[in-house]
Design an enzyme around this catalytic site. Structure first.
Site, short mmCIF file in Angstrom:
data_model
loop_
_atom_site.label_atom_id
_atom_site.label_comp_id
_atom_site.label_asym_id
_atom_site.label_seq_id
_atom_site.Cartn_x
_atom_site.Cartn_y
_atom_site.Cartn_z
N SER A 1 12.81 31.71 49.48
CA SER A 1 12.24 32.55 50.54
C SER A 1 13.35 33.11 51.42
CB SER A 1 11.27 31.74 51.40
OG SER A 1 10.90 32.51 52.51
N MET B 1 1.53 38.33 55.36
CA MET B 1 0.78 37.56 56.36
C MET B 1 0.44 38.53 57.47
SD MET B 1 3.11 34.15 56.07
CE MET B 1 4.37 35.07 55.21
C1 DX5 Z 1 5.64 30.42 55.70
C2 DX5 Z 1 6.19 31.28 54.59
C3 DX5 Z 1 7.00 30.56 53.60
C4 DX5 Z 1 8.22 29.92 54.14
C5 DX5 Z 1 8.47 28.69 53.33
O1 DX5 Z 1 4.78 31.13 56.48
O2 DX5 Z 1 5.13 31.93 53.89
O3 DX5 Z 1 7.32 31.38 52.47
O4 DX5 Z 1 9.35 30.73 54.13
O5 DX5 Z 1 9.43 28.02 54.00
P1 DX5 Z 1 9.90 26.55 53.75
O6 DX5 Z 1 10.26 26.42 52.29
O7 DX5 Z 1 11.06 26.48 54.66
O8 DX5 Z 1 8.76 25.65 54.13
ZN ZN Z 2 5.57 32.92 51.87
#
Ligand code: DX5
Ligand code: ZN
Length: 224
Positions: free
Chosen positions: A9, A69
């Site tokens: 990500s 989102m």
């Molecule tokens: C959260 C995002 C994720 C996030 C995951 O709202 O959709 O994609 O970046 O992050 P980690 O792996 O740090 O939990």
């Molecule tokens: Zn995500």
């Protein structure tokens, strides 16, 4: 495709050195770029928009997996295609006419994904499972990187896998949030196909090696 699919990500990348981090992913064993778009309305945080995605696209040698989102994602489908999205996921909680939105994503030449929040039951996906390419199952409440994994996700993942097998869909299960060396083996054993990892990759001393480690985790690992 060699499973598991690993999607680092970009939310956890160093934005002052974004080109360097994109090159790191290009040269790693990662399969996709996971790109988190937040609008400050659907989730309590704002991330980035089209100019940043276009810049990533210019350098990226792997598909962009864009996770929206945002409220009313149907308003921006063509814009995300134009910005470089290859896979576009919208939240089931944010799209009133989800079936129409999925159709529009595919008509625009992208793979279609549906994301579900931790409180959303997988049974709500039943009538779209044959139409989509990916379910992005949130294993944290969306909005921030580096949050604690929600344990109920394993059960949901196994339930969804059974639904997918039963209807014969080729839809992949992507897990998003709190993926690390402890949760990843159990997720793969529960039926996950795609692992998103932000904080675990980018906060590590050697992100490329961390990606390689996630990639080699065996599906047959038993659940502790
Ligand atoms: C959260 C995002 C994720 C996030 C995951 O709202 O959709 O994609 O970046 O992050 P980690 O792996 O740090 O939990
Ligand atoms: Zn995500």
């Amino acid at each position: 495709m060699n499973f598991p699919i690993i999607a680092p990500s970009v939310l956890s990348a160093d934005f002052a050195n974004l080109g360097r981090d994109v090159e790191m992913i290009n040269n790693s064993e990662a399969d996709w770029f996971h790109v988190d778009v937040m609008d400050g309305v659907f989730v309590p945080n704002i991330s980035f928009g089209f100019p940043v995605i276009k810049s990533i696209k210019k350098l990226a040698s792997k598909p962009l997996d864009v996770h929206l989102m945002i409220v009313q994602p149907e308003r921006y489908i063509k814009d995300f295609k134009d910005a470089g999205a290859d896979i576009l996921s919208v939240h089931i909680e944010a799209s009133t006419h989800l079936h129409r939105t999925i159709g529009a994503i595919k008509e625009n030449g992208m793979k279609a994904g549906v994301a579900i929040n931790p409180h959303t039951s997988v049974s709500q996906l039943k009538d779209v499972l044959m139409d989509i390419d990916v379910v992005c199952m949130m294993s944290v409440n969306p909005g921030f990187g580096g949050q604690k994994f929600i344990e109920n996700t394993y059960k949901k993942c196994a339930e969804l896998k059974a639904m997918i097998n039963e209807c014969g869909s080729s839809c992949l299960i992507e897990i998003d949030g709190g993926v690390n060396d402890i949760t990843a083996p159990k997720l793969l054993a529960s039926g996950a196909d795609v692992l998103v990892a932000g904080n675990y990759v980018f906060a590590s001393n050697n992100p490329s090696q961390t990606i390689a480690m996630l990639k080699q985790i065996n599906k047959s690992t038993t659940i502790a």
